[in-house]
Design a protein around this motif. Sequence first.
Motif, PDB file in Angstrom:
ATOM      1  N   ALA A 113       0.833  -1.206   0.000  1.00 38.14           N
ATOM      2  CA  ALA A 113       0.000   0.000   0.000  1.00 38.14           C
ATOM      3  C   ALA A 113       0.869   1.258   0.000  1.00 38.14           C
ATOM      4  O   ALA A 113       0.568   2.240  -0.699  1.00 38.14           O
ATOM      5  N   LEU A 114       1.951   1.238   0.763  1.00 40.87           N
ATOM      6  CA  LEU A 114       2.859   2.386   0.801  1.00 40.87           C
ATOM      7  C   LEU A 114       3.577   2.546  -0.533  1.00 40.87           C
ATOM      8  O   LEU A 114       3.729   3.663  -1.042  1.00 40.87           O
ATOM      9  N   ALA A 115       4.009   1.431  -1.122  1.00 40.29           N
ATOM     10  CA  ALA A 115       4.669   1.496  -2.426  1.00 40.29           C
ATOM     11  C   ALA A 115       3.727   2.060  -3.481  1.00 40.29           C
ATOM     12  O   ALA A 115       4.112   2.905  -4.300  1.00 40.29           O
ATOM     13  N   ARG A 116       2.487   1.613  -3.469  1.00 41.49           N
ATOM     14  CA  ARG A 116       1.492   2.090  -4.434  1.00 41.49           C
ATOM     15  C   ARG A 116       1.281   3.590  -4.292  1.00 41.49           C
ATOM     16  O   ARG A 116       1.222   4.325  -5.277  1.00 41.49           O
ATOM     17  N   ARG A 117       1.154   4.052  -3.040  1.00 34.98           N
ATOM     18  CA  ARG A 117       0.905   5.478  -2.816  1.00 34.98           C
ATOM     19  C   ARG A 117       2.080   6.322  -3.270  1.00 34.98           C
ATOM     20  O   ARG A 117       1.904   7.378  -3.886  1.00 34.98           O
ATOM     21  N   LEU A 118       3.299   5.873  -2.992  1.00 34.99           N
ATOM     22  CA  LEU A 118       4.475   6.648  -3.369  1.00 34.99           C
ATOM     23  C   LEU A 118       4.697   6.665  -4.874  1.00 34.99           C
ATOM     24  O   LEU A 118       5.179   7.650  -5.425  1.00 34.99           O
ATOM     25  N   VAL A 119       4.340   5.581  -5.562  1.00 38.33           N
ATOM     26  CA  VAL A 119       4.457   5.556  -7.020  1.00 38.33           C
ATOM     27  C   VAL A 119       3.625   6.667  -7.637  1.00 38.33           C
ATOM     28  O   VAL A 119       4.027   7.275  -8.640  1.00 38.33           O
ATOM     29  N   MET A 120       2.464   6.965  -7.056  1.00 36.81           N
ATOM     30  CA  MET A 120       1.556   7.963  -7.623  1.00 36.81           C
ATOM     31  C   MET A 120       1.713   9.339  -6.987  1.00 36.81           C
ATOM     32  O   MET A 120       0.905  10.239  -7.230  1.00 36.81           O
ATOM     33  N   ASP A 121       2.736   9.527  -6.165  1.00 32.35           N
ATOM     34  CA  ASP A 121       2.935  10.777  -5.431  1.00 32.35           C
ATOM     35  C   ASP A 121       3.550  11.830  -6.353  1.00 32.35           C
ATOM     36  O   ASP A 121       4.737  11.766  -6.699  1.00 32.35           O
ATOM     37  N   ALA A 122       2.755  12.819  -6.744  1.00 26.60           N
ATOM     38  CA  ALA A 122       3.233  13.866  -7.652  1.00 26.60           C
ATOM     39  C   ALA A 122       4.331  14.702  -7.008  1.00 26.60           C
ATOM     40  O   ALA A 122       5.256  15.161  -7.693  1.00 26.60           O
ATOM     41  N   ALA A 123       4.253  14.916  -5.688  1.00 30.13           N
ATOM     42  CA  ALA A 123       5.275  15.705  -5.001  1.00 30.13           C
ATOM     43  C   ALA A 123       6.620  14.988  -5.024  1.00 30.13           C
ATOM     44  O   ALA A 123       7.673  15.613  -5.224  1.00 30.13           O
ATOM     45  N   LEU A 124       6.614  13.672  -4.853  1.00 34.56           N
ATOM     46  CA  LEU A 124       7.850  12.901  -4.923  1.00 34.56           C
ATOM     47  C   LEU A 124       8.424  12.955  -6.339  1.00 34.56           C
ATOM     48  O   LEU A 124       9.644  13.072  -6.514  1.00 34.56           O
ATOM     49  N   ALA A 125       7.554  12.887  -7.337  1.00 35.42           N
ATOM     50  CA  ALA A 125       8.014  12.962  -8.728  1.00 35.42           C
ATOM     51  C   ALA A 125       8.708  14.290  -9.001  1.00 35.42           C
ATOM     52  O   ALA A 125       9.767  14.335  -9.641  1.00 35.42           O
ATOM     53  N   ARG A 126       8.138  15.377  -8.509  1.00 32.63           N
ATOM     54  CA  ARG A 126       8.767  16.695  -8.704  1.00 32.63           C
ATOM     55  C   ARG A 126      10.107  16.765  -7.982  1.00 32.63           C
ATOM     56  O   ARG A 126      11.092  17.282  -8.522  1.00 32.63           O
ATOM     57  N   ARG A 127      10.129  16.260  -6.759  1.00 30.32           N
ATOM     58  CA  ARG A 127      11.349  16.341  -5.951  1.00 30.32           C
ATOM     59  C   ARG A 127      12.477  15.509  -6.546  1.00 30.32           C
ATOM     60  O   ARG A 127      13.643  15.903  -6.486  1.00 30.32           O
ATOM     61  N   ALA A 128      12.143  14.378  -7.123  1.00 28.49           N
ATOM     62  CA  ALA A 128      13.157  13.485  -7.680  1.00 28.49           C
ATOM     63  C   ALA A 128      13.364  13.702  -9.185  1.00 28.49           C
ATOM     64  O   ALA A 128      14.080  12.933  -9.832  1.00 28.49           O
ATOM     65  N   SER A 129      12.716  14.705  -9.744  1.00 27.21           N
ATOM     66  CA  SER A 129      12.921  15.115 -11.144  1.00 27.21           C
ATOM     67  C   SER A 129      12.572  14.035 -12.155  1.00 27.21           C
ATOM     68  O   SER A 129      13.371  13.699 -13.041  1.00 27.21           O
ATOM     69  N   TYR A 130      11.411  13.456 -12.023  1.00 26.40           N
ATOM     70  CA  TYR A 130      10.890  12.572 -13.065  1.00 26.40           C
ATOM     71  C   TYR A 130       9.413  12.890 -13.219  1.00 26.40           C
ATOM     72  O   TYR A 130       8.832  13.639 -12.432  1.00 26.40           O
ATOM     73  N   ARG A 131       8.793  12.341 -14.250  1.00 23.77           N
ATOM     74  CA  ARG A 131       7.370  12.586 -14.431  1.00 23.77           C
ATOM     75  C   ARG A 131       6.612  11.267 -14.511  1.00 23.77           C
ATOM     76  O   ARG A 131       7.200  10.203 -14.749  1.00 23.77           O
ATOM     77  N   LEU A 132       5.315  11.348 -14.302  1.00 24.70           N
ATOM     78  CA  LEU A 132       4.455  10.173 -14.336  1.00 24.70           C
ATOM     79  C   LEU A 132       3.652  10.170 -15.634  1.00 24.70           C
ATOM     80  O   LEU A 132       3.102  11.200 -16.033  1.00 24.70           O
ATOM     81  N   ASP A 133       3.598   9.026 -16.276  1.00 18.80           N
ATOM     82  CA  ASP A 133       2.807   8.862 -17.492  1.00 18.80           C
ATOM     83  C   ASP A 133       1.550   8.073 -17.125  1.00 18.80           C
ATOM     84  O   ASP A 133       1.618   6.869 -16.849  1.00 18.80           O
TER      85      ASP A 133
END
Length: 205
Positions: A93-113
């Motif tokens: 559940a934690l892995a799923r939530r972090l995969v979809m975390d837009a704030a984490l994506a911005r912080r780590a410099s990647y984007r979600l498709d």
Amino acid sequence: MPSDDTDIDRKALWVVRELGLPAIVKGCVSCRCTRHHPTGKFRVNANGKLLDVWLLICCEQCGGTSKIPVHERIHVRALDHDRLVRFENNDPALARRLVMDAALARRASYRLDWHGTWQLETDMPFYELDREDAPLEVFTRFELPAPVRVEQLLTAGFRLSRAAVKGLVGAGRIRLPMAVDARVREDFSFQVRSASRAKWRGSDR
């Protein structure tokens, strides 16, 4: 949004169903592919009293593993113990939530498709939109926080063209709590008013 139609007795539920998790778009360290998928696993590294926590992802092409930093050089006492245990146990559940975390994506410099991750299910057939004497309230629920344009939901839900949807919004038939070209990722509701009511309201403008 307050209702102008106090006698709305028709209600519909639209659900943005989850088909899968978004792809993670970042350069692979081993090949030229830029698409990755989550492995559902974390890596926790301790250096004295400092911890590093990474989310592990897998390259779609070569299968190589990359790391996304979730916590870097965080003091062990600053990290909630239960959260640490969840990292160590690869809590799904934690892995799923972090995969979809837009704030984490911005912080780590990647984007979600999010392409192909959702589909709209509706219990209201298209023909009901033509019933001018029956206002309708539609509740839209998201199973995952996919950023979907409102216009896209309306064209799919009513099976209408973009021009037709914009025409209904402009005429006051469809009342939205946001702009028709906005992107939404959380539950919301909107109203479809009777044609006569929309015309009456329009005459006051």
